[in-house]
Design an enzyme around this catalytic site. Structure first.
Site, PDB file in Angstrom:
ATOM      1  N   CYS A  28       0.778  -1.241   0.000  1.00  0.00           N
ATOM      2  CA  CYS A  28       0.000   0.000   0.000  1.00  0.00           C
ATOM      3  C   CYS A  28       0.806   1.286   0.000  1.00  0.00           C
ATOM      4  O   CYS A  28       0.328   2.288  -0.491  1.00  0.00           O
ATOM      5  CB  CYS A  28      -0.980   0.041   1.179  1.00  0.00           C
ATOM      6  SG  CYS A  28      -1.962  -1.435   1.318  1.00  0.00           S
ATOM      7  N   HIS A  38      -5.775  -1.429   4.424  1.00  0.00           N
ATOM      8  CA  HIS A  38      -5.261  -0.856   3.186  1.00  0.00           C
ATOM      9  C   HIS A  38      -4.889   0.606   3.407  1.00  0.00           C
ATOM     10  O   HIS A  38      -5.333   1.237   4.371  1.00  0.00           O
ATOM     11  CB  HIS A  38      -6.317  -0.972   2.083  1.00  0.00           C
ATOM     12  CG  HIS A  38      -5.808  -0.701   0.708  1.00  0.00           C
ATOM     13  ND1 HIS A  38      -4.670  -1.280   0.203  1.00  0.00           N
ATOM     14  CD2 HIS A  38      -6.289   0.094  -0.289  1.00  0.00           C
ATOM     15  CE1 HIS A  38      -4.476  -0.867  -1.034  1.00  0.00           C
ATOM     16  NE2 HIS A  38      -5.450  -0.024  -1.350  1.00  0.00           N
ATOM     17  N   ASP A  51      -4.769   5.570  -5.743  1.00  0.00           N
ATOM     18  CA  ASP A  51      -4.295   4.348  -5.096  1.00  0.00           C
ATOM     19  C   ASP A  51      -3.225   3.729  -5.989  1.00  0.00           C
ATOM     20  O   ASP A  51      -3.521   3.035  -6.962  1.00  0.00           O
ATOM     21  CB  ASP A  51      -5.455   3.361  -4.894  1.00  0.00           C
ATOM     22  CG  ASP A  51      -5.056   2.149  -4.058  1.00  0.00           C
ATOM     23  OD1 ASP A  51      -3.858   1.817  -4.035  1.00  0.00           O
ATOM     24  OD2 ASP A  51      -5.936   1.534  -3.439  1.00  0.00           O
TER      25      ASP A  51
END
Length: 248
Positions: free
Chosen positions: A114, A148, A163
């Site tokens: 992440c 996450h 992301d």
């Protein structure tokens, strides 16, 4: 005599839905325009030499030799991460020790869970996702550990969501598939909320603000909403009437 409409007025809910679809269409058209602008910075990022993996400062300098525009720089870092960082699925599944997650280690190892390089004015967000291991039959609760992390980036005074991890690839069963996904770069907040729910420091009120929505959804709504894949949004295929994934 006054003029009257030949058709009945649309209910407020239908007007709201139609306006939303128009906004989403305009957003997608804007994305297409930006994609053309991104072509050169994309190639610049892909040509970055491997030696830059050892230094955040050198990578920033390399990107800024091409442009100082914040949007294009953000795009350059996003592409660089997608090209050089892969999701540490083996570490996540316990098949081996997790790789270090600080920026320099991530750059050297090309591994990340992440986190990575974002650049510009950026905020790291964490929370819940409908990603690997997610099951709609097991509702997420705020007592669970978050699973996450992603980013919000500020461009021209406005915050946007991205992301980098999901933009780089995805899990297919227990294997990682490296496959670039345009969708997760400066995503429409309403679409981003389909599978990302921010929750930080046990502060729900503050966390909800980082959905970047005028009317943030609750965790209960997040659980109940239909889980759509990014391809559905890209194709404009979204539910109009049946928006819940489960019926009580």
């Amino acid at each position: 005599m006054g003029c009257g409409s030949s058709s009945a007025e649309k209910p407020p809910a239908k007007v709201k839905e139609e306006n939303k679809r128009i906004e989403q269409k305009e957003h997608r058209e804007g994305d297409e325009t930006h994609k053309k602008q991104y072509q050169d910075i994309d190639q610049h990022a892909k040509r970055a030499p491997n030696s830059l993996r050892n230094s955040v400062d050198e990578l920033v300098q390399y990107m800024m030799r091409y442009t100082k525009d914040h949007r294009l720089l953000s795009r350059g870092f996003f592409i660089w991460i997608a090209e050089n960082i892969r999701y540490d699925l083996d570490g996540l599944l316990g098949r081996q020790a997790r790789a270090p997650n600080d920026v320099v280690s991530v750059m050297k190892n090309g591994l990340s869970v992440c986190e990575g390089v974002a650049g510009i004015e950026v905020k790291k967000l964490s929370g819940y996702s409908k990603g690997f291991g997610y099951s709609g039959e097991e509702p997420i609760t705020s007592s669970q550990s978050t699973d996450h992390a992603w980013n919000a980036v500020k461009l021209e005074g406005k915050w946007y969501l991205l992301d980098s991890t999901w933009g780089a690839g995805h899990a297919d069963g227990h294997n990682y598939v490296k496959e670039f996904c345009e969708f997760y770069f400066l995503t429409d907040p309403a679409e981003f909320a389909n599978d990302h729910f921010p929750y930080m420091n046990n502060n729900m009120e503050e966390s909800l603000k980082w959905q970047l929505l005028k009317n943030p959804i609750s965790l209960e709504e997040f659980n109940k909403n239909v889980h759509l894949k990014s391809h559905a949004f890209s194709l404009g295929v979204v539910p109009i009437s049946h928006k819940k994934g489960f019926f009580e």
